[in-house]
Design a protein around this motif. Structure first.
Motif, PDB file in Angstrom:
ATOM      1  N   ARG A  56      40.355  17.593  42.139  1.00 45.69           N
ATOM      2  CA  ARG A  56      40.430  18.115  43.515  1.00 45.69           C
ATOM      3  C   ARG A  56      39.230  19.027  43.805  1.00 45.69           C
ATOM      4  O   ARG A  56      38.554  18.888  44.820  1.00 45.69           O
ATOM      5  CB  ARG A  56      41.750  18.888  43.707  1.00 45.69           C
ATOM      6  N   GLU A  57      38.950  19.935  42.867  1.00 45.41           N
ATOM      7  CA  GLU A  57      37.805  20.849  43.046  1.00 45.41           C
ATOM      8  C   GLU A  57      36.488  20.073  43.106  1.00 45.41           C
ATOM      9  O   GLU A  57      35.614  20.346  43.926  1.00 45.41           O
ATOM     10  CB  GLU A  57      37.718  21.820  41.861  1.00 45.41           C
ATOM     11  N   HIS A  96      31.393  20.137  36.778  1.00 49.67           N
ATOM     12  CA  HIS A  96      32.857  20.080  36.658  1.00 49.67           C
ATOM     13  C   HIS A  96      33.356  19.358  35.401  1.00 49.67           C
ATOM     14  O   HIS A  96      34.477  19.598  34.967  1.00 49.67           O
ATOM     15  CB  HIS A  96      33.456  19.392  37.893  1.00 49.67           C
ATOM     16  N   GLU A 135      36.080  18.233  46.432  1.00 48.71           N
ATOM     17  CA  GLU A 135      35.681  19.144  47.516  1.00 48.71           C
ATOM     18  C   GLU A 135      34.183  19.429  47.442  1.00 48.71           C
ATOM     19  O   GLU A 135      33.472  19.408  48.431  1.00 48.71           O
ATOM     20  CB  GLU A 135      36.448  20.468  47.398  1.00 48.71           C
ATOM     21  N   HIS A 136      33.723  19.691  46.208  1.00 42.84           N
ATOM     22  CA  HIS A 136      32.303  19.982  45.984  1.00 42.84           C
ATOM     23  C   HIS A 136      31.443  18.759  46.334  1.00 42.84           C
ATOM     24  O   HIS A 136      30.397  18.871  46.971  1.00 42.84           O
ATOM     25  CB  HIS A 136      32.098  20.390  44.518  1.00 42.84           C
ATOM     26  N   ASP A 164      43.642  18.557  38.874  1.00 41.59           N
ATOM     27  CA  ASP A 164      43.218  19.843  39.411  1.00 41.59           C
ATOM     28  C   ASP A 164      41.692  19.920  39.475  1.00 41.59           C
ATOM     29  O   ASP A 164      41.120  20.279  40.503  1.00 41.59           O
ATOM     30  CB  ASP A 164      43.771  20.946  38.491  1.00 41.59           C
ATOM     31  N   VAL A 165      41.047  19.566  38.362  1.00 43.75           N
ATOM     32  CA  VAL A 165      39.573  19.574  38.333  1.00 43.75           C
ATOM     33  C   VAL A 165      39.050  18.527  39.322  1.00 43.75           C
ATOM     34  O   VAL A 165      38.050  18.747  40.002  1.00 43.75           O
ATOM     35  CB  VAL A 165      39.025  19.283  36.907  1.00 43.75           C
TER      36      VAL A 165
END
Ligand SMILES: [Fe+2]
Ligand SMILES: [Fe+2]
Length: 173
Positions: free
Chosen positions: A132-133, A54, A136-137, A129-130
């Motif tokens: 949040r992703e 990420h 989650e990962h 935004d990154v």
């Protein structure tokens, strides 16, 4: 959902890891040491994986050489993590290995926090935004940590050029 920058997530992870190293170096029993080594291995496997998936691809757009160096530092860290995973040495030898890994980590955290993360903060990337992703990962990998551990094993088994080929793939993306 609260918005958290990817930088804050990673820095919190760094402090958590440093605490684990400290407690591991202070451990007196083999059992406490084993538990903490296990925690360090799992946390590092997940942390390096989420950064590489990420964060490093963003860094490579900002500074290719710094990103390449970061991939190689991760690779060196993983070599030592892999060794710790297979180590059946006595308490003092394991302590020495943890100390060396901890010192390398300290240097790596300093590079990320003083040089690489500020580059991201100054960029136009949406770090929330990154973040949040990535979170989650991260949560998903923490539930299925064997995925991160297998990826680490595979990279080490693939030999010394694994990190460079991975970063080249990322650069080609
Ligand atoms: Fe990091
Ligand atoms: Fe890192």
């Amino acid at each position: 959902m609260v918005k958290v920058s990817l930088v804050n997530i990673l820095i919190a992870d760094h402090r958590r890891l440093e605490g684990m190293f400290e407690r591991c170096l202070d451990s007196h029993t083999r059992r406490d040491q084993e538990e903490l080594v296990d925690k360090i291995i799992k946390t590092l496997a997940v942390h390096t994986m989420i950064e590489e998936e990420h964060v490093f691809p963003l860094l490579k757009e900002l500074n290719k050489d710094d990103a390449l160096e970061a991939y190689e530092e991760h690779h060196a860290i993983k070599v030592l993590v892999d060794e710790l995973m297979n180590c059946k040495c006595d308490h003092d030898t394991v302590r020495a290995k943890v100390k060396v890994l901890g010192e390398i980590m300290e240097h790596h955290h300093e590079e990320e926090e003083k040089k690489l993360f500020p580059m991201l903060i100054e960029s136009d990337f949406d770090l929330f935004d990154v973040g949040r992703e990535m979170l989650e990962h991260k949560n998903d990998l923490e539930r299925h940590v064997h995925i991160a551990i297998s990826a680490l094993h595979e990279e080490i088994a693939a030999g010394p050029c694994a990190a460079s080929s991975k970063s080249k793939c990322a650069f080609a993306a």
